[in-house]
Design an enzyme around this catalytic site. Structure first.
Site, mmCIF file in Angstrom:
data_model
loop_
_atom_site.group_PDB
_atom_site.id
_atom_site.type_symbol
_atom_site.label_atom_id
_atom_site.label_comp_id
_atom_site.label_asym_id
_atom_site.label_seq_id
_atom_site.Cartn_x
_atom_site.Cartn_y
_atom_site.Cartn_z
ATOM 1 N N GLU A 118 32.405 11.857 18.026
ATOM 2 C CA GLU A 118 32.584 13.316 18.092
ATOM 3 C C GLU A 118 31.383 13.992 18.754
ATOM 4 O OE1 GLU A 118 35.445 14.230 17.634
ATOM 5 O OE2 GLU A 118 36.127 12.480 16.538
ATOM 6 N N GLN B 73 37.343 19.478 22.505
ATOM 7 C CA GLN B 73 38.718 18.965 22.694
ATOM 8 C C GLN B 73 39.766 20.067 22.567
ATOM 9 O OE1 GLN B 73 37.927 15.642 19.699
ATOM 10 N NE2 GLN B 73 39.409 14.653 21.052
ATOM 11 N N CYS C 285 41.194 7.967 20.840
ATOM 12 C CA CYS C 285 40.758 9.352 21.064
ATOM 13 C C CYS C 285 41.999 10.218 21.232
ATOM 14 C CB CYS C 285 39.894 9.424 22.320
ATOM 15 S SG CYS C 285 39.301 11.087 22.680
HETATM 16 O O1 K1U Z 1 37.774 12.598 18.568
HETATM 17 C C1 K1U Z 1 38.908 12.153 18.569
HETATM 18 O O2 K1U Z 1 39.527 12.088 19.595
HETATM 19 C C2 K1U Z 1 39.517 11.676 17.283
HETATM 20 C C3 K1U Z 1 39.511 10.173 17.142
HETATM 21 C C4 K1U Z 1 38.267 9.758 16.373
HETATM 22 C C5 K1U Z 1 37.882 8.320 16.372
HETATM 23 C C6 K1U Z 1 38.795 7.308 16.165
HETATM 24 C C7 K1U Z 1 38.388 5.986 16.144
HETATM 25 C C8 K1U Z 1 37.082 5.673 16.325
HETATM 26 C C9 K1U Z 1 36.178 6.677 16.545
HETATM 27 C C10 K1U Z 1 36.580 8.002 16.559
HETATM 28 C C11 K1U Z 1 40.771 9.757 16.415
HETATM 29 O O3 K1U Z 1 40.992 10.137 15.323
HETATM 30 S S1 K1U Z 1 41.882 8.739 17.269
HETATM 31 C C12 K1U Z 1 43.160 8.423 16.052
HETATM 32 C C13 K1U Z 1 42.729 7.447 15.023
HETATM 33 O O4 K1U Z 1 41.789 6.719 15.219
HETATM 34 C C14 K1U Z 1 43.451 7.368 13.741
HETATM 35 C C15 K1U Z 1 44.596 8.049 13.527
HETATM 36 C C16 K1U Z 1 45.244 7.958 12.298
HETATM 37 C C17 K1U Z 1 44.740 7.179 11.309
HETATM 38 C C18 K1U Z 1 43.589 6.467 11.514
HETATM 39 C C19 K1U Z 1 42.934 6.567 12.732
HETATM 40 ZN ZN ZN Z 2 37.856 11.608 21.012
#
Ligand code: K1U
Ligand code: ZN
Length: 175
Positions: free
Chosen positions: A134, A51, A91
């Site tokens: 991830e 990313q 994401c």
């Molecule tokens: O990989 C990424 O893009 C990060 C992604 C990870 C993820 C989120 C939800 C489910 C599976 C994987 C994120 O962090 S998106 C933002 C998010 O979910 C979040 C932001 C602030 C507080 C809590 C959650």
């Molecule tokens: Zn992601």
């Protein structure tokens, strides 16, 4: 430390596959520190090297409430998957989009830490979901890949429009 640029869908570099890390040095530790800072600032709960356009097979994760339990996984692999559930995911590379994804509920992971030492552990709940999300990034996969073509096209158009509004002088990229 530095805030890194997070690639946004449909940037084709998000389709790159990460390469196994063989050198555990200060530069790898700096990448991990920069990725953690970038993830906390975003804010997010995970970030994969692909990313931020780095080919090294590295992910950083912190699903703790107080953002004080960072996890850096080098060369991670999922050894076992058990159970299934559907959960809404977001994401940082597809901002503003939340869609349900079916994932394993319990997983067993093998990885190395930043010193190259082998680690093995089990994960469930949000940590298991985040690790699977991830690791998909490290294979060039996005959580929206299983949506219908129509839905993905709509997301692409929306993000391209937002990108044009944010960078009106940018020359069109080969997307
Ligand atoms: O990989 C990424 O893009 C990060 C992604 C990870 C993820 C989120 C939800 C489910 C599976 C994987 C994120 O962090 S998106 C933002 C998010 O979910 C979040 C932001 C602030 C507080 C809590 C959650
Ligand atoms: Zn992601």
């Amino acid at each position: 430390m530095a805030i890194l640029n997070i690639l946004h869908f449909p940037d084709p570099r998000l389709r790159n596959k990460a390469q196994v890390v063989k050198t555990f040095d200060a530069d790898l530790r700096k990448l991990a520190a920069d990725m953690l800072e970038t993830m906390y600032q975003a804010p997010g709960i995970g970030l994969a090297s692909i990313q931020v356009n780095d080919p090294r097979r590295l992910v950083v994760i912190d699903v703790s409430e107080n953002h004080d339990d960072p996890l850096c996984l080098v060369n991670p692999v999922i050894l076992e998957k058990h159970g299934e559930h559907k959960m809404d995911e977001g994401c940082l590379s597809v901002p503003g989009v939340f869609e349900p994804v079916v994932r394993a509920t319990d997983i067993k992971v093998r990885a190395q830490n930043l010193d190259g030492e082998a680690i093995e552990f089990e994960a469930d709940d949000l940590l298991a979901v985040c690790i699977q999300h991830e690791l998909d990034h490290l294979e060039g996969k996005l959580f929206i890949d299983n949506l219908s073509n129509l839905k993905r096209q709509r997301i692409r158009k929306k993000l391209e429009k937002e990108s044009r509004q944010e960078h009106p002088d940018a020359v069109g990229q080969a997307l």
